[in-house]
Write a protein that holds these residues in place. Structure first.
Motif, PDB file in Angstrom:
ATOM      1  N   ASP A 286     151.126  40.158  33.742  1.00 14.29           N
ATOM      2  CA  ASP A 286     151.597  39.003  34.488  1.00 14.29           C
ATOM      3  C   ASP A 286     151.572  38.871  36.159  1.00 14.29           C
ATOM      4  N   GLN A 287     151.228  40.467  35.947  1.00 16.76           N
ATOM      5  CA  GLN A 287     151.795  41.124  37.719  1.00 16.76           C
ATOM      6  C   GLN A 287     150.753  42.124  37.870  1.00 16.76           C
ATOM      7  N   ILE A 288     149.404  41.901  36.956  1.00 17.96           N
ATOM      8  CA  ILE A 288     148.041  42.654  37.478  1.00 17.96           C
ATOM      9  C   ILE A 288     147.172  41.611  37.115  1.00 17.96           C
ATOM     10  N   SER A 289     147.008  41.814  39.443  1.00 15.99           N
ATOM     11  CA  SER A 289     145.627  40.292  39.524  1.00 15.99           C
ATOM     12  C   SER A 289     144.108  41.059  38.218  1.00 15.99           C
ATOM     13  N   ASN A 290     143.329  41.806  37.938  1.00 18.06           N
ATOM     14  CA  ASN A 290     142.911  42.777  37.656  1.00 18.06           C
ATOM     15  C   ASN A 290     142.864  41.487  36.104  1.00 18.06           C
ATOM     16  N   LYS A 291     142.333  41.318  35.677  1.00 18.06           N
ATOM     17  CA  LYS A 291     142.949  41.256  34.223  1.00 18.06           C
ATOM     18  C   LYS A 291     142.119  41.822  33.236  1.00 18.06           C
ATOM     19  N   ASN A 292     140.710  42.675  33.570  1.00 21.10           N
ATOM     20  CA  ASN A 292     140.801  43.127  32.920  1.00 21.10           C
ATOM     21  C   ASN A 292     141.176  45.261  33.179  1.00 21.10           C
ATOM     22  N   LEU A 293     142.149  44.971  33.722  1.00 19.15           N
ATOM     23  CA  LEU A 293     142.313  47.102  34.100  1.00 19.15           C
ATOM     24  C   LEU A 293     142.647  47.026  32.682  1.00 19.15           C
ATOM     25  N   LEU A 294     143.004  46.794  31.452  1.00 19.53           N
ATOM     26  CA  LEU A 294     143.933  47.888  30.440  1.00 19.53           C
ATOM     27  C   LEU A 294     142.752  48.018  29.740  1.00 19.53           C
ATOM     28  N   GLU A 295     141.998  46.912  29.815  1.00 18.59           N
ATOM     29  CA  GLU A 295     140.588  47.308  28.638  1.00 18.59           C
ATOM     30  C   GLU A 295     139.469  48.644  29.129  1.00 18.59           C
ATOM     31  N   LYS A 296     139.873  48.295  30.678  1.00 18.78           N
ATOM     32  CA  LYS A 296     138.860  49.587  31.713  1.00 18.78           C
ATOM     33  C   LYS A 296     139.574  50.967  30.699  1.00 18.78           C
ATOM     34  N   ILE A 297     140.871  50.708  31.634  1.00 18.67           N
ATOM     35  CA  ILE A 297     141.268  51.586  31.280  1.00 18.67           C
ATOM     36  C   ILE A 297     141.665  52.612  29.813  1.00 18.67           C
ATOM     37  N   ASN A 298     141.456  52.046  28.598  1.00 18.02           N
ATOM     38  CA  ASN A 298     141.824  51.715  27.354  1.00 18.02           C
ATOM     39  C   ASN A 298     140.021  52.394  26.964  1.00 18.02           C
ATOM     40  N   ARG A 299     139.273  52.110  27.282  1.00 22.23           N
ATOM     41  CA  ARG A 299     137.900  52.569  27.638  1.00 22.23           C
ATOM     42  C   ARG A 299     137.628  53.624  28.167  1.00 22.23           C
ATOM     43  N   HIS A 300     138.295  54.264  28.752  1.00 21.66           N
ATOM     44  CA  HIS A 300     137.528  55.493  30.060  1.00 21.66           C
ATOM     45  C   HIS A 300     138.253  56.836  29.165  1.00 21.66           C
ATOM     46  N   PRO A 301     136.921  57.511  29.147  1.00 22.91           N
ATOM     47  CA  PRO A 301     137.611  58.564  28.369  1.00 22.91           C
ATOM     48  C   PRO A 301     138.200  59.647  28.678  1.00 22.91           C
ATOM     49  N   GLY A 302     138.753  59.824  30.365  1.00 22.10           N
ATOM     50  CA  GLY A 302     139.456  60.802  31.047  1.00 22.10           C
ATOM     51  C   GLY A 302     141.090  59.507  30.835  1.00 22.10           C
ATOM     52  N   ILE A 303     140.931  58.766  30.488  1.00 23.31           N
ATOM     53  CA  ILE A 303     142.315  58.208  30.898  1.00 23.31           C
ATOM     54  C   ILE A 303     143.338  58.867  29.664  1.00 23.31           C
ATOM     55  N   VAL A 304     144.408  58.950  28.919  1.00 24.60           N
ATOM     56  CA  VAL A 304     145.429  58.536  27.903  1.00 24.60           C
ATOM     57  C   VAL A 304     146.559  57.528  28.448  1.00 24.60           C
ATOM     58  N   ASN A 305     146.340  56.433  27.772  1.00 25.74           N
ATOM     59  CA  ASN A 305     147.468  55.444  27.496  1.00 25.74           C
ATOM     60  C   ASN A 305     148.614  55.460  26.864  1.00 25.74           C
ATOM     61  N   VAL A 306     148.899  55.588  26.728  1.00 26.73           N
ATOM     62  CA  VAL A 306     150.673  56.350  26.350  1.00 26.73           C
ATOM     63  C   VAL A 306     150.897  54.776  25.445  1.00 26.73           C
ATOM     64  N   GLY A 307     151.983  54.035  26.344  1.00 24.60           N
ATOM     65  CA  GLY A 307     152.543  53.165  27.314  1.00 24.60           C
ATOM     66  C   GLY A 307     154.145  52.979  27.148  1.00 24.60           C
ATOM     67  N   ARG A 308     155.238  52.408  26.935  1.00 26.08           N
ATOM     68  CA  ARG A 308     156.103  52.716  26.632  1.00 26.08           C
ATOM     69  C   ARG A 308     157.105  53.808  25.648  1.00 26.08           C
ATOM     70  N   VAL A 309     157.846  54.316  26.491  1.00 31.12           N
ATOM     71  CA  VAL A 309     159.025  55.150  25.771  1.00 31.12           C
ATOM     72  C   VAL A 309     160.118  55.265  26.590  1.00 31.12           C
ATOM     73  N   LEU A 310     161.013  55.837  25.330  1.00 29.44           N
ATOM     74  CA  LEU A 310     162.256  55.189  25.580  1.00 29.44           C
ATOM     75  C   LEU A 310     162.486  56.368  26.731  1.00 29.44           C
ATOM     76  N   GLN A 311     163.609  57.026  27.966  1.00 28.08           N
ATOM     77  CA  GLN A 311     163.699  57.485  28.652  1.00 28.08           C
ATOM     78  C   GLN A 311     164.844  57.944  28.204  1.00 28.08           C
ATOM     79  N   ASP A 312     164.974  58.377  27.388  1.00 20.38           N
ATOM     80  CA  ASP A 312     165.305  60.520  26.595  1.00 20.38           C
ATOM     81  C   ASP A 312     163.870  60.831  25.691  1.00 20.38           C
ATOM     82  N   GLU A 313     162.753  60.143  26.180  1.00 18.36           N
ATOM     83  CA  GLU A 313     162.017  60.611  25.329  1.00 18.36           C
ATOM     84  C   GLU A 313     160.813  60.686  26.664  1.00 18.36           C
TER      85      GLU A 313
END
Length: 383
Positions: free
Chosen positions: A248-275
């Motif tokens: 809801d705070q990202i204007s480019n709604k295709n950005l996540l899809e582009k990131i997940n398709r990019h061979p050089g980008i690793v999308n880890v997602g949320r991790v806990l503070q201790d991690e």
């Protein structure tokens, strides 16, 4: 001996991460401590760990007049029952409603912790309304803690509070950085770093990293665009993203899809503070091209792990990095400057290593006890 009653308030339960260890410290200093915050498993666990009482409120982050009036009434009832000696409220909504309630009831010491200004990226009526809210909050407070020099400067320039009310603890930050947690010599982190490198096939790669909420104002679009250019020239580079996408705070709604398709980008997602520490340790360079922050704690966390940083001259971020000492600051939203900084650290290994070593010294300015003791001086100061 009667214990002074201290209420610390936040709007969103996730903001307990900004208070870790703080209420335990004040309890050890003789205060009876309370957290004013919405209920969640995380906030309940925080109160249990910190040894404080949870004062539960339902509160909307966005402007909602009817619900806000109900919350104000609920806070008035809580304050009337507890009769606090000190309230310290941070994050906009709880600060406005809580400071109004504390003012009406004559709480002896009212402190507003200003963690940044939401109006910075707003326009028109909403911007004017947010500025008015900040002015009311500050007017009701005896003292304002600004968590960075640039936040203080903007607050004074915008006539939100006078300089006589404004305070900065040492070099900034609202809670400091846990240098025991962010310790690059921790063997378990070194082991987990290797696991991360193996899991995401990062061996012998030059790794840029981003950690935090993935939203427009953190500069994610600029970072994506610049990294795509760098990767096109050098397929040995990687971008490691750690944190949740808030669509809801990202204007480019295709950005996540582009990131997940990019061979050089690793999308880890949320991790806990201790991690978090092992992920930072795996990086060659930490990049946060945010438009503004309240302070930019994650930049100091990266410095504490011995990782060089790139950020911006925006509010808050400019205070969290020592430019050309432990990192580089560029102009917000200017992709050419960001690209130049990222390429320079890619090609100049000695500079990159030196910035990392310097970061270990820079981070010592933000050790948590320095911040906590500084805030306690305000609590005990006689007007």
């Amino acid at each position: 001996m009667k214990h002074k009653k201290l209420i610390i308030g936040i709007t969103a339960e996730g903001s307990v991460n900004l208070l870790l260890g703080q209420l335990t410290f004040y309890k050890s200093q003789g205060y009876k401590t309370y957290l004013l915050a919405p209920y969640s498993e995380r906030s309940a666990a925080f109160c249990k760990n910190e040894g404080c009482e949870h004062l539960i409120i339902n509160i909307e982050r966005e402007i909602s007049p009817l619900k806000d009036l109900k919350t104000l009434w609920a806070i008035l009832k809580i304050f009337r029952k507890i009769k606090p000696d000190i309230v310290n409220l941070g994050t906009p909504k709880v600060s406005l409603l809580g400071m109004l309630a504390a003012y009406v009831l004559g709480v002896p010491k009212r402190i507003y912790t200003c963690r940044g200004f939401r109006f910075e990226h707003e326009k028109g009526m909403k911007r004017r309304l947010l500025i008015a809210m900040e002015k009311i909050t500050s007017l009701c407070a005896h003292q304002v803690i600004c968590i960075s020099d640039s936040v203080q400067k903007l607050g004074i320039e915008s006539n939100i509070f006078p300089i006589k009310k404004a305070n900065i603890i040492n070099k900034g930050s609202s809670n400091g950085v846990n240098l025991d947690l962010f310790n690059p010599l921790n063997q378990s982190y070194i082991d987990k770093k290797q696991d991360i490198i193996n899991k995401y096939d990062l061996k012998d790669k030059f790794i840029y990293g981003f950690l935090g909420r993935i939203v427009d104002r953190k500069g994610i679009n600029e970072l994506y665009n610049v990294f795509c250019k760098i990767y096109k020239e050098n397929q040995n580079t990687r971008l490691l993203l750690v944190g949740p996408f808030e669509t809801d705070q990202i204007s480019n709604k295709n950005l996540l899809e582009k990131i997940n398709r990019h061979p050089g980008i690793v999308n880890v997602g949320r991790v806990l503070q201790d991690e978090v520490p092992p992920y930072i340790l795996a990086l060659n360079v930490f990049v946060l091209p945010a438009w503004w922050e309240g302070f930019g704690n994650v930049l100091v966390q990266a410095a504490a792990m011995g990782v060089p940083v790139i950020s911006t001259t925006g509010t808050g971020t400019i205070d969290a990095v020592s430019n050309n000492f432990n990192g580089v600051l560029v102009t917000p939203k200017v992709e050419a400057e960001l690209e130049s900084a990222m390429k320079n650290l890619l090609s100049n290994s000695e500079t990159t290593l030196q910035y990392g070593r310097n970061g270990l010294e820079w981070a010592k300015n933000f050790e948590r006890s320095i911040i906590w003791n500084g805030i306690n001086k305000l609590y005990t100061k006689t007007e």
